[in-house]
Design an enzyme around this catalytic site. Structure first.
Site: not given
Ligand code: URA
Length: 409
Positions: A82, A161, A168, A183, A187
């Site tokens: 990620h 999320d 956001r 966040s 995931k």
């Molecule tokens: N990636 C995400 O999934 N969430 C964030 O807040 C920033 C980057």
């Protein structure tokens, strides 16, 4: 405690209890709490932060707002990756196919653009027909078949999320360590890979601007991973300049494919670094050996084949990818050495062109963006083409574009 009291408590910088966090966040999920109330709480969190206990609670609330995937149904070793968000960052679209070509499984839950940074889901959606919302069963099926799959948050996967993330993005509340950490990790935990590589972007074009904050975010991510028995591997990478040459949704798909077909440069180098770090940790092999294997599957076309399989499996028709109708070259107005290209300015320009959202639910213009034509340290002559703007209007944005390029004598 009432919702207003909970917001006010965070405004005063106090720690919220599990019950208070559940009340307001689950209330938001079930639409008892309004957008403006949640925006206010998010801003208070941005300013006053959260304790580790609060961050863990928020991660858990997001994770269990949906379901966890049954990872026992995935055949083989699962890894995940990620990025914390940047400009021109299309690494997932290259690393996923590499992992699949290497025989690993990378199933990824991702988000859309966040503020001025791009999101992989918007990039994928620029491919006509590509389905970004998969059921749990489809996700596992595709993962076992192709080795790489990627989808957005759905009612089954971290729906809370998704709601918070989208809010956001348009309320100036993206740059918060606990909000980013919860966040991202919700995931990653929903999918359940044992090895999670985090490309932690630092710089003007990232959500995290300083090394100090990056180190704090890295340790928060590791702590959350520990609480769920997962290995989190943060790698701090530079995001002061856009990553690669193309910025904009469809344009980034094209550049990801170019790298999978052999394009060299900064983007390929970063992809090799991240892929080999993840592969060596997951397979417990030497980093140099991992690097050779990663390069091999980029050079022999296997990773490119995996990308094409992945797109087809999720219904995309790559031949129908469309770019904006107007391509405007932007010429240098002075001569000298190209010292800098500001990732933040480029990210903002692409947002202005329509490649991102200013308000919740804004439609995206997938074909717009920028292709950078000169690289750092290049000698520039007046009249050289610095970049091409892809746009669907005739507006002259030359002055704004030139601000992103620093040329020195
Ligand atoms: N990636 C995400 O999934 N969430 C964030 O807040 C920033 C980057």
């Amino acid at each position: 405690m009432s919702i207003i009291d909970i917001i006010d408590k965070k405004r005063r910088g106090e720690e919220l209890s599990k019950a208070e966090l559940s009340e307001i966040f689950l209330g938001y999920q079930s639409e008892k709490v309004e957008d403006y109330q949640m925006s206010s709480l998010l801003m208070a969190i941005c300013i006053n932060g959260m304790t580790m206990e609060e961050t863990l609670t928020l991660t858990d609330l997001m994770l269990y707002s949906g379901q966890k995937m049954d990872s026992s149904k995935v055949e083989g070793l699962m890894v995940d990756k990620h990025s914390t968000g940047g400009v021109g960052d299309k690494t997932s679209l290259i690393i996923g196919p590499i992992m699949a070509a290497l025989g690993l499984k990378m199933g990824k839950l991702s988000g859309r653009g966040l503020g001025f940074t791009g999101g992989t889901i918007d990039k994928l959606e620029s491919i006509p027909g590509f389905r970004v919302a998969l059921t749990k069963e489809e996700f596992i099926y595709d993962l076992n078949k192709v080795g790489f799959t990627e989808c957005e948050q759905t009612p089954e996967f971290t729906p809370l999320d998704k709601k918070i993330y989208n809010l956001r993005s348009v309320t100036g509340t993206v740059s918060s360590i606990p909000l980013i950490a919860s966040s991202v990790m919700s995931k990653k935990l929903a999918v359940g890979a044992d090895f999670i590589l985090i490309d932690l972007k630092v710089g003007s074009g990232a959500l995290i601007q300083t090394k100090k904050e990056a180190v704090e975010l890295a340790s928060t991510l590791i702590e959350i991973g520990k609480a769920y028995n997962k290995i989190v591997i943060p790698v701090l990478t530079d995001m002061n300049r856009p990553l690669g040459d193309n910025v904009g949704n469809a344009l980034e798909i094209i550049e990801a494919m170019d790298v999978l077909k052999g394009k060299t440069g900064v983007l390929r180098d970063l992809v090799i670094e991240l892929s080999s770090t993840l592969y060596s940790r997951a397979k417990k092999i030497n980093l140099d050996v991992a690097k050779e294997e990663v390069k091999k599957c980029l050079d022999n076309g296997l990773a490119y084949e995996k990308f094409m399989e992945f797109v087809k499996m999720q219904g995309g028709d790559i031949d129908k990818l469309e770019l904006a109708s107007v391509m405007k070259p932007v010429y240098a107005s002075e001569e000298g050495r190209l010292k800098d290209i500001s990732a933040r300015e480029i990210g903002r320009l692409v947002l202005e062109l329509g490649g991102g959202r200013k308000k919740k639910g804004d439609a995206i213009d997938y074909g717009v963006g920028i292709v950078i034509n000169k690289h750092i340290d290049d000698n520039i002559v007046k009249g050289d083409i610095l970049c091409y703007l892809y746009q669907n209007d005739e507006l002259d944005r030359t002055d704004d574009v030139l601000k992103a390029f620093t040329i020195v004598k």
